[in-house]
Motif scaffolding. Structure first.
Motif, PDB file in Angstrom:
ATOM      1  N   SER A 396      31.362  49.757  45.812  1.00 30.39           N
ATOM      2  CA  SER A 396      31.308  50.471  44.339  1.00 30.39           C
ATOM      3  C   SER A 396      32.684  50.926  44.001  1.00 30.39           C
ATOM      4  CB  SER A 396      30.250  51.129  44.149  1.00 30.39           C
ATOM      5  OG  SER A 396      30.555  52.567  44.881  1.00 30.39           O
ATOM      6  N   GLU A 397      33.392  51.594  44.733  1.00 25.15           N
ATOM      7  CA  GLU A 397      34.747  51.863  44.531  1.00 25.15           C
ATOM      8  C   GLU A 397      35.545  50.792  43.818  1.00 25.15           C
ATOM      9  OE1 GLU A 397      35.300  56.016  46.894  1.00 25.15           O
ATOM     10  OE2 GLU A 397      35.523  53.986  48.016  1.00 25.15           O
ATOM     11  N   ILE A 398      35.543  49.537  44.759  1.00 27.57           N
ATOM     12  CA  ILE A 398      36.203  48.386  44.161  1.00 27.57           C
ATOM     13  C   ILE A 398      35.829  47.988  42.996  1.00 27.57           C
ATOM     14  CG2 ILE A 398      36.550  45.959  44.636  1.00 27.57           C
ATOM     15  CD1 ILE A 398      36.357  46.356  47.724  1.00 27.57           C
ATOM     16  N   ASP A 399      34.419  47.980  42.528  1.00 22.22           N
ATOM     17  CA  ASP A 399      34.041  47.504  41.301  1.00 22.22           C
ATOM     18  C   ASP A 399      34.458  48.390  40.322  1.00 22.22           C
ATOM     19  OD1 ASP A 399      32.641  45.629  42.431  1.00 22.22           O
ATOM     20  OD2 ASP A 399      30.686  46.375  42.271  1.00 22.22           O
ATOM     21  N   THR A 400      34.541  49.788  40.483  1.00 24.52           N
ATOM     22  CA  THR A 400      34.944  50.737  39.391  1.00 24.52           C
ATOM     23  C   THR A 400      36.546  50.525  39.266  1.00 24.52           C
ATOM     24  OG1 THR A 400      33.673  52.359  40.403  1.00 24.52           O
ATOM     25  CG2 THR A 400      35.343  52.967  39.078  1.00 24.52           C
ATOM     26  N   ALA A 401      37.256  50.151  40.250  1.00 27.39           N
ATOM     27  CA  ALA A 401      38.730  49.962  39.919  1.00 27.39           C
ATOM     28  C   ALA A 401      38.921  48.669  39.352  1.00 27.39           C
ATOM     29  CB  ALA A 401      39.345  49.999  41.402  1.00 27.39           C
ATOM     30  N   VAL A 402      38.019  47.743  39.536  1.00 30.92           N
ATOM     31  CA  VAL A 402      38.610  46.364  38.898  1.00 30.92           C
ATOM     32  C   VAL A 402      38.028  46.453  37.435  1.00 30.92           C
ATOM     33  CG1 VAL A 402      37.732  43.850  38.749  1.00 30.92           C
ATOM     34  CG2 VAL A 402      38.111  44.883  40.909  1.00 30.92           C
ATOM     35  N   SER A 403      36.889  47.353  37.163  1.00 31.20           N
ATOM     36  CA  SER A 403      36.552  47.346  35.692  1.00 31.20           C
ATOM     37  C   SER A 403      37.749  47.985  35.025  1.00 31.20           C
ATOM     38  CB  SER A 403      35.280  48.398  35.673  1.00 31.20           C
ATOM     39  OG  SER A 403      34.367  48.040  36.290  1.00 31.20           O
ATOM     40  N   ALA A 404      38.140  49.105  35.674  1.00 31.51           N
ATOM     41  CA  ALA A 404      39.554  49.775  34.998  1.00 31.51           C
ATOM     42  C   ALA A 404      40.853  48.903  34.852  1.00 31.51           C
ATOM     43  CB  ALA A 404      40.123  50.910  35.641  1.00 31.51           C
ATOM     44  N   PHE A 405      40.856  47.913  35.733  1.00 32.12           N
ATOM     45  CA  PHE A 405      41.697  46.779  35.696  1.00 32.12           C
ATOM     46  C   PHE A 405      41.551  45.824  34.413  1.00 32.12           C
ATOM     47  CE2 PHE A 405      43.073  42.653  37.216  1.00 32.12           C
ATOM     48  CZ  PHE A 405      44.453  42.662  37.103  1.00 32.12           C
ATOM     49  N   ALA A 406      40.287  45.499  34.480  1.00 35.51           N
ATOM     50  CA  ALA A 406      40.094  44.560  33.404  1.00 35.51           C
ATOM     51  C   ALA A 406      40.210  45.329  32.166  1.00 35.51           C
ATOM     52  CB  ALA A 406      38.343  43.958  33.556  1.00 35.51           C
ATOM     53  N   GLU A 407      39.743  46.483  31.779  1.00 37.67           N
ATOM     54  CA  GLU A 407      39.976  47.032  30.690  1.00 37.67           C
ATOM     55  C   GLU A 407      41.347  47.105  30.283  1.00 37.67           C
ATOM     56  OE1 GLU A 407      36.398  49.854  30.888  1.00 37.67           O
ATOM     57  OE2 GLU A 407      37.957  50.947  29.933  1.00 37.67           O
ATOM     58  N   ALA A 408      42.072  47.656  31.370  1.00 36.48           N
ATOM     59  CA  ALA A 408      43.683  47.865  31.027  1.00 36.48           C
ATOM     60  C   ALA A 408      44.538  46.561  30.789  1.00 36.48           C
ATOM     61  CB  ALA A 408      44.234  48.490  32.477  1.00 36.48           C
ATOM     62  N   VAL A 409      43.836  45.493  31.442  1.00 34.99           N
ATOM     63  CA  VAL A 409      44.576  44.101  31.250  1.00 34.99           C
ATOM     64  C   VAL A 409      44.161  43.762  29.587  1.00 34.99           C
ATOM     65  CG1 VAL A 409      44.454  41.695  31.509  1.00 34.99           C
ATOM     66  CG2 VAL A 409      44.569  43.312  33.432  1.00 34.99           C
ATOM     67  N   GLU A 410      43.129  43.893  29.174  1.00 37.76           N
ATOM     68  CA  GLU A 410      42.667  43.672  27.766  1.00 37.76           C
ATOM     69  C   GLU A 410      43.303  44.415  26.754  1.00 37.76           C
ATOM     70  OE1 GLU A 410      38.249  43.386  28.261  1.00 37.76           O
ATOM     71  OE2 GLU A 410      38.652  41.156  29.015  1.00 37.76           O
ATOM     72  N   GLU A 411      43.367  45.825  27.167  1.00 42.83           N
ATOM     73  CA  GLU A 411      44.304  46.726  26.232  1.00 42.83           C
ATOM     74  C   GLU A 411      45.631  46.206  26.150  1.00 42.83           C
ATOM     75  OE1 GLU A 411      44.151  51.183  26.366  1.00 42.83           O
ATOM     76  OE2 GLU A 411      45.486  50.514  27.866  1.00 42.83           O
ATOM     77  N   ALA A 412      46.390  46.008  27.267  1.00 40.83           N
ATOM     78  CA  ALA A 412      47.637  45.338  27.452  1.00 40.83           C
ATOM     79  C   ALA A 412      48.068  43.996  26.563  1.00 40.83           C
ATOM     80  CB  ALA A 412      48.260  45.083  28.622  1.00 40.83           C
ATOM     81  N   LEU A 413      46.993  43.125  26.630  1.00 44.01           N
ATOM     82  CA  LEU A 413      46.924  41.847  25.956  1.00 44.01           C
ATOM     83  C   LEU A 413      46.959  42.344  24.450  1.00 44.01           C
ATOM     84  CD1 LEU A 413      44.859  39.579  28.195  1.00 44.01           C
ATOM     85  CD2 LEU A 413      47.536  39.693  27.980  1.00 44.01           C
ATOM     86  N   GLU A 420      53.713  41.348  18.644  1.00 42.58           N
ATOM     87  CA  GLU A 420      54.120  40.029  18.180  1.00 42.58           C
ATOM     88  C   GLU A 420      53.937  39.652  16.715  1.00 42.58           C
ATOM     89  OE1 GLU A 420      52.590  36.641  20.528  1.00 42.58           O
ATOM     90  OE2 GLU A 420      53.553  37.647  22.316  1.00 42.58           O
ATOM     91  N   ALA A 421      52.556  40.268  16.089  1.00 43.61           N
ATOM     92  CA  ALA A 421      52.163  40.024  14.753  1.00 43.61           C
ATOM     93  C   ALA A 421      53.167  40.833  13.816  1.00 43.61           C
ATOM     94  CB  ALA A 421      50.698  40.472  14.714  1.00 43.61           C
TER      95      ALA A 421
END
Ligand SMILES: Cc1ncc(COP(=O)(O)O)c(C=O)c1O
Length: 422
Positions: A396-413, A420-421
């Motif tokens: 469950s800690e892995i899931d929490t970290a990966v959720s934060a990672f996914a959000e951070a990647v989407e935010e960065a993109l 670029e715009a």
């Protein structure tokens, strides 16, 4: 510990700027790490602001048992009240017990141990032992390799940027591309004292040795009469899903280095394991030919002994293998969703995510820090974010970290698209 004010946090950072390293202070703040760590337990670090973070950097492999594992803390406390440092005139029991335990755990006849205080020192000893044992001077190391920043260890570190300002270093070093046995065949000759390899390149971007590579390296060294040094400072003691990274290929090196996790996340300690034949050639005439004042102190050895017992009894190598698969699967889902990742790779709980763009990696680390997850990039390949949580991490800690990672990647993109715009 009570939460501290913004002024108190600023005062600590200000002292870093004035008295430690102003560039580093700026970089940490810019990277989203403008807080002060005050307490830690298990996988969680508490900051002065009161925020709690999941530690997915794990001190680059130091915190395999998590922070302040109770059995390591207890062993250190007991030793602290008896005798923390050695007179060096007599024998000390914690060092004797630890050496026996390491010899039992290590592959083949790696039955002797030289102790120091860090990974780089463990590598320095390995290089000196190789020269003395073979009477040869040359070394072969891999491009992208990281072995530390003392003069000797830096000489075999495969990144020009860190070597160049300090030239001349040991100049008898040849670098070869990692995972290419053909290149080893050409480079390892009768002038080679040792070939030095990581079993998973850590700072090089979390690149595991391809199956069979280390076994082939062993054969090539044997044919040339050169020694094989496995630098397991980061991969050792369960991190890759086996006790040692060399176990994946069933290989026994002549010298094996350890540090980071060996101190159980509580004490610094480095160790260089070597065979009786090497021992005879290095220390046979002069047992003081290579020494360290603090190396192998009773306090550090007591911590390491407790750490090894925990790793074995709690089955942490196996846990690393299982949790590593869980982590990689979750990260692959992010890869499928965002398309921003070039690769997800690793062994056990030494996992790397390579981005198409370096900017995304930097922004994502910052975004994860803001979401309470500590991660970092790899020193010799900043396109790669590393995940090296404690081996006691839960799914469950892995899931929490990966959720934060996914959000951070989407935010960065999103941020980069915005730029670029403009
Ligand atoms: C494989 C390897 N060797 C050596 C070192 C150097 O260790 P230290 O920083 O303790 O000197 C490191 C550090 O990251 C490492 O990963």
């Amino acid at each position: 510990m009570a939460q501290q004010s913004a002024e108190a946090i600023e005062a600590v950072i200000d002292k870093y700027s004035r008295h430690v390293n102003p560039g580093l202070a700026k970089l940490l703040q810019f990277g989203g790490f403008g807080d002060v760590e005050v307490e830690a337990e298990g996988c969680v670090v508490t900051l002065a602001s009161g925020a709690k973070c999941l530690d997915f950097l794990g001190g680059y492999g130091v915190f395999s048992l998590g922070h302040r594992h109770p059995r390591v803390v207890e062993a250190v406390q007991k030793q602290l009240h008896r005798m923390p440092l050695s007179t060096r005139a007599y024998f000390n029991e914690p060092q004797a017990l630890l050496s026996q335990k390491l010899a039992e755990a290590a592959p083949g006849s790696l039955q002797y141990v030289f102790y120091s205080n860090s990974g780089a020192e463990a590598v320095e000893a390995a290089l000196k032992f190789a020269r003395m044992a073979t009477g040869r001077t040359g070394f072969v190391a891999a491009e992208g390799a990281y072995h530390g920043k003392t003069m000797g260890a830096l000489s075999v570190t495969g990144r020009e940027k860190y070597r160049k300002p300090f030239l001349p270093l040991i100049d008898d070093v040849q670098f070869v591309p990692y995972n290419q046995p053909e290149a080893l065949r050409r480079a390892v000759t009768e002038n080679t004292a040792a070939l030095l390899l990581e079993t998973v390149q850590g700072e090089g971007g979390i690149v595991p040795a391809t199956p069979g590579y280390l076994a082939e390296a062993r054969r090539i060294c044997d044919a040339a009469g050169a020694l094989l040094i496995a630098d397991e400072v980061q991969t050792g003691l369960g991190r890759t899903g086996r006790m040692f990274g060399v176990n994946h290929d069933g290989v026994t090196p002549d010298i094996l280095t350890l540090a980071k996790a060996l101190g159980g996340g509580v004490m610094p300690i480095g160790a260089t394991l070597y065979t009786p034949e090497i021992g005879l050639r290095v220390f046979g005439e002069n047992p003081y030919i290579h020494t360290s004042t603090f190396g192998g102190s009773p306090l550090a050895c007591a911590a390491a002994l407790a750490a090894l017992q925990v790793i074995e009894e709690e089955g942490l190598a196996h846990a690393a293998e299982e949790k590593g698969i869980w982590l990689k699967n979750r990260l692959q889902e992010v890869q499928e969703r965002t398309g921003a990742l070039r690769d997800v790779r690793g062994l056990g709980l030494m996992v790397g995510v390579e981005f198409e763009l370096q900017d995304v990696a930097e922004l994502a680390i910052n975004g994860m820090a803001r979401r309470g997850v500590i991660a970092g990039y790899t020193l010799n390949n900043p396109r790669v974010i590393r995940f090296e949580p404690p081996l006691i991490v839960s799914c469950s800690e892995i899931d929490t970290a990966v959720s934060a990672f996914a959000e951070a990647v989407e935010e960065a993109l999103g941020m980069l698209e915005g730029v670029e715009a403009l």
